[in-house]
Design a protein around this motif. Structure first.
Motif, PDB file in Angstrom:
ATOM      1  N   TYR A  69      29.973 -57.507  36.715  1.00 18.42           N
ATOM      2  CA  TYR A  69      29.020 -58.658  36.363  1.00 18.42           C
ATOM      3  C   TYR A  69      27.779 -58.136  35.671  1.00 18.42           C
ATOM      4  O   TYR A  69      26.972 -58.955  35.184  1.00 18.42           O
ATOM      5  CB  TYR A  69      28.687 -59.129  37.552  1.00 18.42           C
ATOM      6  N   HIS A  70      27.624 -56.914  35.320  1.00 15.13           N
ATOM      7  CA  HIS A  70      26.441 -56.389  34.587  1.00 15.13           C
ATOM      8  C   HIS A  70      26.208 -57.113  33.298  1.00 15.13           C
ATOM      9  O   HIS A  70      27.179 -57.312  32.500  1.00 15.13           O
ATOM     10  CB  HIS A  70      26.563 -54.800  34.435  1.00 15.13           C
ATOM     11  N   PRO A  71      24.816 -57.616  33.236  1.00 22.63           N
ATOM     12  CA  PRO A  71      24.649 -58.288  31.815  1.00 22.63           C
ATOM     13  C   PRO A  71      25.176 -57.635  30.622  1.00 22.63           C
ATOM     14  O   PRO A  71      25.574 -58.182  29.510  1.00 22.63           O
ATOM     15  CB  PRO A  71      23.207 -58.440  31.697  1.00 22.63           C
ATOM     16  N   GLY A  88      25.171 -62.781  27.502  1.00 16.85           N
ATOM     17  CA  GLY A  88      24.914 -64.379  27.449  1.00 16.85           C
ATOM     18  C   GLY A  88      25.727 -65.149  28.395  1.00 16.85           C
ATOM     19  O   GLY A  88      25.662 -66.357  28.296  1.00 16.85           O
ATOM     20  N   ASP A  89      26.100 -64.663  29.251  1.00 18.65           N
ATOM     21  CA  ASP A  89      26.883 -65.114  30.459  1.00 18.65           C
ATOM     22  C   ASP A  89      26.033 -65.377  31.663  1.00 18.65           C
ATOM     23  O   ASP A  89      25.828 -64.328  32.418  1.00 18.65           O
ATOM     24  CB  ASP A  89      28.280 -64.344  30.866  1.00 18.65           C
ATOM     25  N   GLN A  97      23.842 -64.076  37.318  1.00 13.02           N
ATOM     26  CA  GLN A  97      23.522 -64.597  38.638  1.00 13.02           C
ATOM     27  C   GLN A  97      24.251 -63.700  39.704  1.00 13.02           C
ATOM     28  O   GLN A  97      23.627 -63.448  40.725  1.00 13.02           O
ATOM     29  CB  GLN A  97      23.824 -65.994  38.965  1.00 13.02           C
ATOM     30  N   LYS A  98      25.705 -63.684  39.493  1.00 11.91           N
ATOM     31  CA  LYS A  98      26.447 -62.853  40.247  1.00 11.91           C
ATOM     32  C   LYS A  98      26.013 -61.415  40.471  1.00 11.91           C
ATOM     33  O   LYS A  98      26.168 -60.945  41.716  1.00 11.91           O
ATOM     34  CB  LYS A  98      27.912 -62.871  40.148  1.00 11.91           C
ATOM     35  N   PHE A  99      25.546 -60.800  39.542  1.00 10.73           N
ATOM     36  CA  PHE A  99      25.103 -59.511  39.442  1.00 10.73           C
ATOM     37  C   PHE A  99      23.864 -59.377  40.231  1.00 10.73           C
ATOM     38  O   PHE A  99      23.794 -58.354  41.182  1.00 10.73           O
ATOM     39  CB  PHE A  99      24.650 -58.941  38.009  1.00 10.73           C
TER      40      PHE A  99
END
Length: 386
Positions: free
Chosen positions: A33-35, A40-41, A46-48
């Protein structure tokens, strides 16, 4: 505000998970989940943050004890936990350990150590028959070699590369980034020296500071028998030069096999069709069939039907591991019905039909269906027979 999920549920571990299990779960989820992996996700971001928060609590023995006793209330000032402020938390140690390889550095060895050069890629087109027999091809590619003037340093003769002032010769620079838990320190390759730890002030005029000279060279490639379309041949040490004394990369040659007008390949087997005449199908006998090894004679059985498949054992594709081991060649026999017949041939076919009891023609015309007799005609025939 949405209700927070259970921290153990967030990391996908049970309540008895040890430190190793927590770290493994965090590593996998944080990478996922890293940005940087999901630009852009917003949902992934948020999960990260959720994963970071869960690990920050459960990886600390005291905070985990409080959470197990009071739940989320332990950190919002309720439930007797006294609260916990995430904003002042330093995650640099966690990310330095877990994401060292992900961010390109951390606690791994410095980039200015010996490194293997990058692989080069090329392609070559061969015929279907050549893919069966194997062959040797010669390619012309551009290769880099050490500059003879500066001997690979990139510096003008009489000068030497200097220690990079930006990274101090380490090849890496550290930068800070604001996160949910405060400032996080990350490591990246030095943009000034490209990770070498050295910079060239006065560049060599021949290689322009790169340390290498590019030139066209002819390379022989041995393509093994049995290679399939899209497979590659690796030639060791014919890629880009290594860095800081590292070995050269490899040359990967992709083999493109041209289509054949007759043969089709599937794994180690070959498939094709072969026409046979009506007489050959009915009477049997030898027919000539094309294979990758040349034409062969095959004894067709009498009464062979169209679309009958036969097997030519060992006439397929050789194994890449053992040239002596080969697949098979499957041939579909197709009976050819003649479309242009002279009168003599037509008459011969009529006689053939008559002899086999399948005659449907009389003088080239279909026989008329017998007329049904009336009741009066049938009575009349009976009295005439008396």
């Amino acid at each position: 505000m949405a209700e927070k999920r259970d921290y153990y549920e967030v990391l996908g571990v049970d309540k008895h998970a040890d430190d190793a299990a927590l770290k493994k779960a965090f590593r996998q989820l944080a990478k996922k989940y890293h940005p940087d992996m999901n630009p852009g996700d917003q949902e992934a971001e948020q999960k990260f943050k959720e994963v970071q928060e869960a690990y920050a609590v459960l990886s600390d023995a005291e905070k985990r004890r409080q959470y197990d006793q009071f739940g989320h209330a332990a950190f919002d000032g309720g439930g007797g936990g006294g609260g916990f402020d995430f904003s002042g938390m330093d995650m640099s140690d966690i990310f330095g350990d877990i994401f060292g390889d992900f961010f390109g550095g951390g606690r791994r060895s410095a980039d200015h150590g010996p490194r293997k050069g990058a692989n080069l890629r090329a392609s070559v087109r061969i015929t279907f028959e050549e893919s069966i027999t194997g062959l040797e091809k010669e390619l012309e590619i551009v290769l880099k070699d050490e500059c003879g003037t500066c001997h690979g340093t990139g510096a003008k003769p009489g000068t030497t590369p200097e220690t990079c002032p930006k990274c101090g010769g380490k090849g890496k620079v550290m930068y800070s980034q604001q996160s949910l838990f405060g400032m996080v320190q990350n490591v990246q390759t030095c943009p000034e020296c490209g990770g070498s730890g050295k910079v060239v002030k006065e560049k060599c005029s021949d290689c322009r500071g790169s340390g290498y000279i590019a030139s066209k060279k002819r390379i022989k490639v041995t393509i093994p028998a049995g290679i399939d379309n899209g497979q590659s041949v690796r030639i060791r040490d014919k890629g880009e030069p290594g860095r800081n004394g590292g070995p050269r990369g490899d040359l990967l040659v992709e083999v493109l096999v041209s289509r054949h007008p007759i043969f089709q390949r599937q794994d180690m087997n070959i498939y094709s069709t072969a026409p046979i005449s009506y007489a050959q199908a009915a009477l049997g006998g030898e027919v000539r069939i094309s294979t990758v090894d040349g034409d062969v004679l095959y004894d067709v059985k009498a009464g062979t039907q169209t679309d009958t498949r036969i097997r030519l054992k060992g006439k397929g594709v050789p194994s890449l591991r053992n040239k002596a081991v080969r697949g098979d060649h499957y041939v579909t026999l197709v009976v050819q019905v003649p479309t242009k017949l002279n009168e003599a041939a037509k008459e011969a076919l009529r006689k053939f039909d008559a002899e086999t009891g399948n005659s449907l023609h009389t003088n080239g015309k279909a026989p008329e269906k017998p007329r049904k007799k009336s009741f009066k005609e049938k009575i009349k025939e009976q009295f005439e027979d008396l």
